[in-house]
Design a protein around this motif. Structure first.
Motif, short mmCIF file in Angstrom:
data_model
loop_
_atom_site.label_atom_id
_atom_site.label_comp_id
_atom_site.label_asym_id
_atom_site.label_seq_id
_atom_site.Cartn_x
_atom_site.Cartn_y
_atom_site.Cartn_z
N GLU A 20 52.55 27.33 7.12
CA GLU A 20 52.39 26.00 6.29
C GLU A 20 53.98 25.71 5.79
OE1 GLU A 20 49.58 24.22 5.54
OE2 GLU A 20 48.32 25.80 6.51
N GLY A 21 54.73 26.83 5.70
CA GLY A 21 56.20 26.66 5.39
C GLY A 21 56.21 26.89 3.63
N ARG A 22 56.60 25.82 2.96
CA ARG A 22 56.73 26.28 1.50
C ARG A 22 55.50 25.91 0.80
NH1 ARG A 22 62.29 24.15 -1.07
NH2 ARG A 22 60.96 22.44 -1.78
N LEU A 23 54.85 26.89 0.13
CA LEU A 23 53.65 26.63 -0.80
C LEU A 23 53.84 27.23 -2.38
CD1 LEU A 23 51.09 28.13 2.00
CD2 LEU A 23 51.56 25.77 1.15
N THR A 24 53.11 26.57 -2.98
CA THR A 24 52.82 27.25 -4.52
C THR A 24 51.93 28.11 -4.32
OG1 THR A 24 50.94 25.67 -4.99
CG2 THR A 24 53.19 24.73 -5.53
N ALA A 25 51.98 28.99 -5.65
CA ALA A 25 51.10 30.22 -5.69
C ALA A 25 49.55 29.58 -5.80
CB ALA A 25 51.41 30.88 -6.93
N ARG A 26 49.45 28.54 -6.39
CA ARG A 26 48.00 27.95 -6.49
C ARG A 26 47.54 27.29 -5.26
NH1 ARG A 26 47.24 23.66 -10.97
NH2 ARG A 26 46.91 25.37 -12.15
N ARG A 27 48.54 26.94 -4.31
CA ARG A 27 47.92 26.48 -2.98
C ARG A 27 47.63 27.63 -2.20
NH1 ARG A 27 44.84 23.56 -0.03
NH2 ARG A 27 45.82 23.10 1.94
N LEU A 67 58.11 27.34 -5.68
CA LEU A 67 57.67 27.52 -4.32
C LEU A 67 58.06 28.55 -3.60
CD1 LEU A 67 58.70 23.61 -3.33
CD2 LEU A 67 56.40 24.66 -3.78
N PHE A 68 57.27 29.05 -2.60
CA PHE A 68 57.54 30.36 -2.06
C PHE A 68 57.40 30.15 -0.71
CE2 PHE A 68 55.28 31.18 -6.03
CZ PHE A 68 55.91 32.04 -6.55
N SER A 69 58.37 30.47 0.01
CA SER A 69 58.50 30.55 1.44
C SER A 69 59.15 31.75 1.86
CB SER A 69 59.81 29.62 1.87
OG SER A 69 60.98 29.64 1.20
N ALA A 70 58.88 32.05 3.32
CA ALA A 70 59.17 33.19 4.20
C ALA A 70 60.83 33.42 4.17
CB ALA A 70 58.33 33.17 5.38
N ARG A 71 61.21 34.50 3.95
CA ARG A 71 62.39 35.05 4.34
C ARG A 71 62.81 35.48 5.62
NH1 ARG A 71 66.66 35.72 0.45
NH2 ARG A 71 65.99 35.10 -1.67
N ILE A 72 61.73 35.78 6.35
CA ILE A 72 61.85 36.67 7.52
C ILE A 72 60.75 35.90 8.57
CG2 ILE A 72 60.11 38.30 6.82
CD1 ILE A 72 61.40 40.32 8.71
N SER A 73 61.10 35.54 9.63
CA SER A 73 60.12 34.92 10.54
C SER A 73 59.22 35.97 11.23
CB SER A 73 61.17 34.35 11.87
OG SER A 73 61.39 35.24 12.69
N ARG A 74 58.27 35.24 11.81
CA ARG A 74 56.95 36.00 12.14
C ARG A 74 57.58 36.79 13.53
NH1 ARG A 74 52.73 32.35 13.39
NH2 ARG A 74 51.49 33.20 11.80
N GLU A 75 58.51 36.28 14.07
CA GLU A 75 58.85 36.94 15.37
C GLU A 75 59.83 38.26 14.95
OE1 GLU A 75 59.22 33.72 14.61
OE2 GLU A 75 57.63 32.86 16.22
#
Length: 122
Positions: A20-27, A67-75
């Motif tokens: 999803e990319g950036r998400l709130t904790a609630r989402r 907003l929270f987002s991943a710092r590291i890719s899945r790969e």
């Protein structure tokens, strides 16, 4: 630096962030625990804090909402975990693992073709 292994609940959060990319904790709570009580919000907060402490998640509060987002890719994560697995069971070589996957026909033809391309480039 060794990439730490993620617990199942942490991996579920990361899967959503990768998708999803950036998400709130609630989402995140709504996506992961759609039919739950308020206590799941605390669970999500703790998971996000642990992931942030491990360097997997970035917290952005610049818009007033966190907003929270991943710092590291899945790969990158998958690669690090495969390397750790290879180090434990095959002395660091991925060849036995790839050979086994090919012999048991666990790889799709497109994946095999991609491996060929990589080998030819190297």
């Amino acid at each position: 630096m060794t990439t730490p292994r993620l617990a199942n609940a942490e991996l579920a959060v990361m899967e959503r962030l990768w998708k999803e990319g950036r998400l709130t904790a609630r989402r995140l709570r709504d996506l992961l625990y759609p039919d739950t009580t308020r206590s799941a919000h605390g669970t999500i907060q703790r998971l996000l804090q642990r992931l942030e402490d491990k360097g997997f998640v970035h917290r952005d509060a610049s818009l007033g909402t966190q907003l929270f987002s991943a710092r590291i890719s899945r790969e990158s994560y998958a690669s690090a975990r495969l390397e750790a697995l290879a180090a434990r069971i095959t002395g660091g070589s991925l060849v036995p693992m790839i050979t086994q996957l090919m012999e048991e026909r666990k790889l799709e033809p497109e994946e095999i073709e991609r491996l060929r391309e990589i080998l030819e480039e190297g």
